[in-house]
Design a protein around this motif. Sequence first.
Motif, PDB file in Angstrom:
ATOM      1  N   LEU A  60      17.324  37.879 -37.807  1.00 42.31           N
ATOM      2  CA  LEU A  60      17.428  37.610 -39.174  1.00 42.31           C
ATOM      3  C   LEU A  60      17.807  36.225 -39.460  1.00 42.31           C
ATOM      4  N   THR A  61      16.855  35.596 -40.486  1.00 45.35           N
ATOM      5  CA  THR A  61      17.052  34.185 -40.742  1.00 45.35           C
ATOM      6  C   THR A  61      18.129  33.952 -41.820  1.00 45.35           C
ATOM      7  N   LEU A  62      18.644  32.649 -41.948  1.00 47.17           N
ATOM      8  CA  LEU A  62      19.563  32.385 -42.831  1.00 47.17           C
ATOM      9  C   LEU A  62      18.975  32.245 -44.290  1.00 47.17           C
ATOM     10  N   ASP A  63      17.663  31.981 -44.269  1.00 42.17           N
ATOM     11  CA  ASP A  63      16.688  31.947 -45.404  1.00 42.17           C
ATOM     12  C   ASP A  63      16.637  33.129 -46.112  1.00 42.17           C
ATOM     13  N   ALA A  64      16.215  34.361 -45.310  1.00 38.14           N
ATOM     14  CA  ALA A  64      16.536  35.644 -45.892  1.00 38.14           C
ATOM     15  C   ALA A  64      17.776  36.005 -46.355  1.00 38.14           C
ATOM     16  N   LEU A  65      18.582  35.661 -45.584  1.00 40.63           N
ATOM     17  CA  LEU A  65      20.185  36.218 -46.043  1.00 40.63           C
ATOM     18  C   LEU A  65      20.445  35.516 -47.068  1.00 40.63           C
ATOM     19  N   ALA A  90      31.773  39.144 -50.762  1.00 42.04           N
ATOM     20  CA  ALA A  90      30.964  37.981 -50.096  1.00 42.04           C
ATOM     21  C   ALA A  90      30.563  38.463 -48.576  1.00 42.04           C
ATOM     22  N   PHE A  91      29.537  37.545 -48.065  1.00 41.32           N
ATOM     23  CA  PHE A  91      29.064  37.924 -47.004  1.00 41.32           C
ATOM     24  C   PHE A  91      29.662  36.731 -46.052  1.00 41.32           C
ATOM     25  N   GLU A  92      29.768  36.919 -44.518  1.00 45.56           N
ATOM     26  CA  GLU A  92      29.848  36.023 -43.545  1.00 45.56           C
ATOM     27  C   GLU A  92      28.735  36.270 -42.583  1.00 45.56           C
ATOM     28  N   CYS A  93      28.322  34.741 -42.034  1.00 47.78           N
ATOM     29  CA  CYS A  93      27.337  34.991 -41.040  1.00 47.78           C
ATOM     30  C   CYS A  93      27.513  33.665 -40.221  1.00 47.78           C
ATOM     31  N   ASP A  94      26.965  33.739 -38.990  1.00 50.33           N
ATOM     32  CA  ASP A  94      26.900  32.653 -38.008  1.00 50.33           C
ATOM     33  C   ASP A  94      25.521  32.187 -38.081  1.00 50.33           C
ATOM     34  N   VAL A  95      25.379  30.754 -37.635  1.00 49.20           N
ATOM     35  CA  VAL A  95      24.160  30.496 -37.593  1.00 49.20           C
ATOM     36  C   VAL A  95      23.827  29.468 -36.549  1.00 49.20           C
ATOM     37  N   ARG A  96      22.820  29.656 -35.792  1.00 44.63           N
ATOM     38  CA  ARG A  96      22.318  28.662 -34.798  1.00 44.63           C
ATOM     39  C   ARG A  96      20.614  28.196 -34.944  1.00 44.63           C
ATOM     40  N   VAL A  97      20.545  27.325 -34.346  1.00 46.85           N
ATOM     41  CA  VAL A  97      19.003  26.628 -34.684  1.00 46.85           C
ATOM     42  C   VAL A  97      18.177  27.353 -33.454  1.00 46.85           C
ATOM     43  N   SER A  98      17.141  27.820 -33.731  1.00 46.22           N
ATOM     44  CA  SER A  98      15.978  28.256 -33.046  1.00 46.22           C
ATOM     45  C   SER A  98      15.240  27.177 -32.352  1.00 46.22           C
ATOM     46  N   ARG A  99      14.184  27.480 -31.526  1.00 49.39           N
ATOM     47  CA  ARG A  99      13.339  26.312 -31.075  1.00 49.39           C
ATOM     48  C   ARG A  99      12.578  25.584 -31.938  1.00 49.39           C
ATOM     49  N   ASP A 100      12.224  26.387 -32.731  1.00 48.12           N
ATOM     50  CA  ASP A 100      11.231  25.928 -34.005  1.00 48.12           C
ATOM     51  C   ASP A 100      12.128  25.233 -35.041  1.00 48.12           C
ATOM     52  N   GLY A 101      13.252  25.109 -34.942  1.00 46.50           N
ATOM     53  CA  GLY A 101      13.930  24.410 -36.152  1.00 46.50           C
ATOM     54  C   GLY A 101      14.525  25.413 -37.337  1.00 46.50           C
ATOM     55  N   ALA A 135      21.771  37.226 -50.695  1.00 50.26           N
ATOM     56  CA  ALA A 135      23.017  36.976 -51.434  1.00 50.26           C
ATOM     57  C   ALA A 135      22.778  36.603 -52.749  1.00 50.26           C
ATOM     58  N   LYS A 136      21.839  35.880 -53.151  1.00 51.15           N
ATOM     59  CA  LYS A 136      21.479  35.247 -54.357  1.00 51.15           C
ATOM     60  C   LYS A 136      21.123  36.547 -55.265  1.00 51.15           C
ATOM     61  N   ALA A 156      23.114  45.854 -42.198  1.00 53.81           N
ATOM     62  CA  ALA A 156      24.603  45.606 -42.286  1.00 53.81           C
ATOM     63  C   ALA A 156      24.980  44.944 -43.659  1.00 53.81           C
ATOM     64  N   TYR A 157      24.221  43.786 -44.089  1.00 56.61           N
ATOM     65  CA  TYR A 157      24.473  43.144 -45.390  1.00 56.61           C
ATOM     66  C   TYR A 157      24.243  44.201 -46.460  1.00 56.61           C
ATOM     67  N   GLU A 158      23.209  44.828 -46.351  1.00 52.75           N
ATOM     68  CA  GLU A 158      22.833  45.630 -47.451  1.00 52.75           C
ATOM     69  C   GLU A 158      23.974  46.828 -47.702  1.00 52.75           C
ATOM     70  N   LEU A 159      24.407  47.582 -46.670  1.00 52.46           N
ATOM     71  CA  LEU A 159      25.528  48.326 -46.732  1.00 52.46           C
ATOM     72  C   LEU A 159      26.934  47.506 -47.100  1.00 52.46           C
ATOM     73  N   ALA A 160      27.127  46.263 -46.617  1.00 54.68           N
ATOM     74  CA  ALA A 160      28.208  45.718 -47.424  1.00 54.68           C
ATOM     75  C   ALA A 160      28.397  45.579 -48.834  1.00 54.68           C
ATOM     76  N   ILE A 161      27.136  45.420 -49.373  1.00 60.51           N
ATOM     77  CA  ILE A 161      26.890  45.471 -50.718  1.00 60.51           C
ATOM     78  C   ILE A 161      27.347  46.693 -51.451  1.00 60.51           C
ATOM     79  N   GLU A 162      26.845  47.978 -50.527  1.00 60.14           N
ATOM     80  CA  GLU A 162      27.213  49.106 -50.977  1.00 60.14           C
ATOM     81  C   GLU A 162      28.719  49.501 -50.880  1.00 60.14           C
ATOM     82  N   GLN A 163      29.306  48.993 -50.058  1.00 67.78           N
ATOM     83  CA  GLN A 163      30.759  49.117 -49.770  1.00 67.78           C
ATOM     84  C   GLN A 163      31.623  48.269 -50.495  1.00 67.78           C
ATOM     85  N   GLY A 164      31.148  47.439 -51.462  1.00 70.14           N
ATOM     86  CA  GLY A 164      31.830  46.562 -52.653  1.00 70.14           C
ATOM     87  C   GLY A 164      32.383  45.366 -51.727  1.00 70.14           C
ATOM     88  N   ALA A 165      31.696  44.629 -50.983  1.00 73.66           N
ATOM     89  CA  ALA A 165      32.265  43.400 -50.627  1.00 73.66           C
ATOM     90  C   ALA A 165      31.904  42.433 -51.460  1.00 73.66           C
TER      91      ALA A 165
END
Length: 250
Positions: free
Chosen positions: A90-95, A33-44, A99-100, A22-31
Amino acid sequence: MRPEVVAHRGASAHRAEHTLGAYELAIEQGADAFECDVRVSRDGQLVCVHDRRIDRTSNGRGVVSELTVSRMAHLDFSGWHHQTHERGVLTLDALLGLAKDSSVRLFVETKHPVRYAGLVEAKLVALLARHGLNAPEDKQNSPVVMMSFSSAAVRRVREAAPRVPTVLLFDRLPKRLGSGMLPPWADHAGPDVRLLRRHSDYVARAAEHGHDTYCWTVDDPADVELCARAGVRYVATNRPADTRSRLDQG
């Protein structure tokens, strides 16, 4: 100035939300910026999941905070959207890495209420520090923007990383926000587009107090045009290509 197009959970009208596809397609579509929601998994770890549970967006079941990333690694997070199966949450670290590499700005929404309360903001600031993004030279060009519906969450990030810009999200307009003034720890206003339909002059009121506006979720062509007329700075959309085309035409 044309509003900046923010891909809401990626190009989520065409690919499963919060997947790399979804994010790679957003790049192709000329976005812009990205938006994402984040939560903490059991392993932090910070993972990109909107709901409290993974049931809607994967072939698994369970509460995000009770599942480890390794437990979610074999699950299909894209098949429900009828696309090529993409396994693993998808982890925020990967996203952040994507983005970078793509020079795309990232708007990160921390979800509340959650089991771990302020831990999600602490984890976010720590992850930004590891990527060298916790102290940008100036807020206007910061690669990352933090957002939340929780004023306390926004304040926590302001205290821990004062140079990271913040957005206070809201879907109603109480008297304390109606003037366009925000709490001192919030940089930008984040109204639901349905509010702007009723209060299109809100953007100007916020600007009078030095606040740009981030508006969500803007897919309807009439709403895109409304945001452009009102002077919205950031438009979050599930359809980056369509929204960008409409703005460029205007």
